[in-house]
Design a protein around this motif. Structure first.
Motif, PDB file in Angstrom:
ATOM      1  N   UNK A 170       0.828  -1.206   0.000  1.00 46.23           N
ATOM      2  CA  UNK A 170       0.000   0.000   0.000  1.00 46.23           C
ATOM      3  C   UNK A 170       0.860   1.253   0.000  1.00 46.23           C
ATOM      4  N   UNK A 171       1.933   1.223   0.784  1.00 46.83           N
ATOM      5  CA  UNK A 171       2.826   2.372   0.833  1.00 46.83           C
ATOM      6  C   UNK A 171       3.560   2.557  -0.488  1.00 46.83           C
ATOM      7  N   UNK A 172       3.924   1.470  -1.140  1.00 45.31           N
ATOM      8  CA  UNK A 172       4.553   1.570  -2.460  1.00 45.31           C
ATOM      9  C   UNK A 172       3.613   2.252  -3.452  1.00 45.31           C
ATOM     10  N   UNK A 173       2.326   1.940  -3.381  1.00 47.14           N
ATOM     11  CA  UNK A 173       1.337   2.588  -4.256  1.00 47.14           C
ATOM     12  C   UNK A 173       1.279   4.084  -3.974  1.00 47.14           C
ATOM     13  N   UNK A 174       1.237   4.464  -2.694  1.00 47.40           N
ATOM     14  CA  UNK A 174       1.221   5.884  -2.340  1.00 47.40           C
ATOM     15  C   UNK A 174       2.495   6.581  -2.823  1.00 47.40           C
ATOM     16  N   UNK A 175       3.635   5.929  -2.675  1.00 48.62           N
ATOM     17  CA  UNK A 175       4.901   6.519  -3.115  1.00 48.62           C
ATOM     18  C   UNK A 175       4.938   6.741  -4.625  1.00 48.62           C
ATOM     19  N   UNK A 176       4.318   5.832  -5.374  1.00 49.22           N
ATOM     20  CA  UNK A 176       4.306   5.945  -6.835  1.00 49.22           C
ATOM     21  C   UNK A 176       3.266   6.941  -7.329  1.00 49.22           C
ATOM     22  N   UNK A 177       2.385   7.377  -6.420  1.00 49.60           N
ATOM     23  CA  UNK A 177       1.309   8.294  -6.805  1.00 49.60           C
ATOM     24  C   UNK A 177       1.796   9.733  -6.681  1.00 49.60           C
ATOM     25  N   UNK A 178       2.627  10.142  -7.649  1.00 53.07           N
ATOM     26  CA  UNK A 178       3.248  11.459  -7.611  1.00 53.07           C
ATOM     27  C   UNK A 178       2.485  12.446  -8.494  1.00 53.07           C
ATOM     28  N   UNK A 179       2.495  13.700  -8.077  1.00 52.09           N
ATOM     29  CA  UNK A 179       1.824  14.762  -8.821  1.00 52.09           C
ATOM     30  C   UNK A 179       2.484  16.077  -8.457  1.00 52.09           C
TER      31      UNK A 179
END
Length: 572
Positions: A313-322
């Motif tokens: 889940x944290x990897x997904x948040x880390x990849x969610x860049x903007x």
């Protein structure tokens, strides 16, 4: 596309749940029962309850090499093999191939993963314990980590909510450091375990040995789910339980979600990014890669629940860049990926007992003993050697036939001996709390991509001085209790391994009161993006010393009900 189960494909949903394990199943159930059209995404393969428990009814002699892994097996699962049991013939198919799913270690980290519908709820150890205010207040009192934004009174009703559905066998003790649950009948201790229990109570004030509180139906009470019936005492739990006797999302929460008609389940769906709208300051959906075809998709939803496991889940948040979140969604505090915790184990003592030769037991009980925390709970229990505390799990059994194999045992003597059970042995191993430490962390390596073009995880985490000091006491106290109980040949052991070996990864997107020092608020919402909830081990602000899955369930149910309410009010 042939990937959808239970409902047809559509582009937009009320809710998206990422992951189908302990937390994902509960999120799906609660959201669907609240009337939300919910898309449940699982990165691994489809697994059907009962049909796909391929080793559930096999005996030891049915497996090549008596369940032991071959060298070829180990090459594919070298990291998964570190536990000593995940690569056995009866369970290796539940754990990932390390070559297909690589990760990196600055310091050793044992990341045991199962990518399939049901996740690790199929293979979990099933010990289920409530936290107490001793746990929720610990960070504030000793200054490690940040203060939990909740207390026991906030979570107690939700513990009760999930316990009524799960079914947990155990014994009420009235201990403030380990609140009682709503219990199924306790799994009885065998005579040796009962003896040690009595001796511990006699020689040590404040120490209480009981049966492990495990998520098994142990009565004829009816529980919701796919034909769930009482435990059959086969102790083949890691293979998948055809009886649904132990709780898993596959036998319980996912069927409940399916029954509403509101769930769409899509396996083989690797979520890698949450889509953020800077105008509304909300997430609008997720980006998905099909595991098999590598085709890319986007799905929209009003609310998103990350339940993929603490690391995923944290990897997904880390990849969610903007532009708004240059270092990952919700990472204003720079705490995303930090404070990795687990429980440290592999330390304790064992011994032999002369007696009860005329006593045996029936069946293969799937749980042993539990001895709750007795350190640093006030008064004489306090020590200045370390902070927090630990408990013990273990059990007693009679030796098996291997004891009679020796050079001098042969002929008639061997034939007589092999028909008799061996002597009694008793072992107990500690489960200790790991302190939160922001230097224990995971990062993403964009130079080492996996086969789907996604960055791999790198771990840089280790035990601290407090854990090492605690281990010394865990070993000494176990040996002292067994010695006082009259056991002989008592031997201490300490096989520390590394973080991850407890398979209780926690803390990588912690909740807290202050957005400057935490990622989530007290309802598991991302501080800066309120329609994203994280309810797996990532949200944990400290680790306590008990198995965490019951706490994940309670927080997930609470968060899902909060999300449904907030959606109805138009707040998210």
């Amino acid at each position: 596309m042939g990937k959808f189960y239970y409902n047809e494909e559509q582009e937009s949903y009320d809710a998206i749940v990422v992951g189908t394990g302990i937390s994902g199943g509960w999120a799906a159930k609660e959201l669907c029962e609240k009337g939300l059209k919910t898309l449940v995404l699982e990165r691994g393969r489809m697994v059907k309850h009962r049909d796909d428990y391929i080793t559930a009814n096999m005996d030891t002699w049915d497996f090549p090499n008596a369940r032991q892994p071959t060298q070829e097996d180990i090459k594919k699962q070298e990291k998964q093999n570190r536990t000593g049991y995940t690569t056995r013939g009866d369970s290796k198919h539940w754990f990932v191939n390390d070559l297909d799913h690589p990760y990196n270690e600055t310091k050793r980290f044992d990341w045991m993963r199962g990518y399939h519908v049901g996740g690790r709820s199929i293979m979990w150890g099933r010990h289920s314990y409530r936290w107490s205010d001793l746990d929720f207040e610990a960070n504030k009192k000793d200054g490690h980590g940040v203060d939990w934004p909740v207390r026991y009174k906030d979570i107690a009703p939700w513990y009760e909510h999930v316990e009524r559905y799960v079914g947990i066998s155990g014994e009420a003790l009235g201990l403030p450091q380990l609140p009682d649950s709503i219990f199924e009948p306790m799994m009885e201790l065998n005579c040796m375990e009962q003896h040690v229990r009595e001796q511990v109570a006699e020689h040590f004030d404040g120490r209480v040995m009981t049966a492990g509180r495990i998520a098994h139906i142990n009565s004829d009470k009816r529980y919701e789910g796919d034909g769930r019936v009482r435990c059959q005492f086969r102790n083949r739990c890691i293979r998948g339980c055809p009886f649904g006797a132990y709780f898993s999302s596959l036998s319980s929460t996912l069927p409940a979600a399916e029954a509403t008609g509101n769930m769409t389940l899509r396996p083989d769906s690797i979520v890698h990014e949450i889509i953020y709208d800077p105008n509304t300051k909300k997430a609008t959906g997720v980006k998905v890669i099909d595991r098999e075809t590598k085709e890319e998709f986007e799905f929209k939803a009003k609310v998103i629940f990350l339940c993929a496991s603490a690391i995923a889940s944290t990897a997904i948040l880390m990849q969610s860049k903007s532009d708004r979140f240059e270092n990952g969604l919700g990472n204003d505090s720079d705490q995303l990926g930090r404070n990795i915790m687990d429980h440290h184990l592999g330390v304790g003592a064992s011994g032999k007992y002369d007696g009860f030769e005329d006593k045996y037991y029936k069946g293969r009980k799937p749980g042993g003993i539990y001895l709750p925390r007795f350190r640093n709970i006030g008064g004489d229990s306090n020590t200045d050697k370390f902070l927090r505390g630990y408990g013990y799990q273990g059990g007693a059994s009679r030796g098996n036939w291997e004891e009679v194999i020796s050079e001098v045992s042969h002929g008639a003597a061997l034939k007589d001996a092999i028909l008799k059970p061996g002597g009694w042995t008793f072992g107990m191993g500690g489960f200790g709390e790991v302190l939160p430490n922001e230097d224990n962390r995971m990062t993403l390596d964009y130079d080492k991509l996996d086969q789907w073009g996604l960055p791999t995880v790198t771990f840089d985490a280790e035990f601290g001085e407090n854990e090492w000091a605690m281990r010394k006491d865990m070993k000494e106290q176990a040996a002292e209790m067994l010695t006082k109980a009259g056991l002989r040949d008592v031997e201490e052991y300490d096989r520390p391994g590394a973080l991850g070996l407890g398979i209780h990864e926690m803390g990588t997107a912690r909740m807290g009161r202050n957005p400057k020092t935490s990622v989530l608020n007290g309802y598991n919402q991302v501080h800066a993006c309120k329609n994203v909830y994280v309810t797996d081990g990532a949200f944990m602000t400290s680790a306590a010393c008990v198995n965490p899955s019951l706490t994940y369930m309670a927080f997930t149910a609470r968060a899902a009900n909060h999300a449904a309410s907030e959606l109805k009010k138009g707040n998210i």
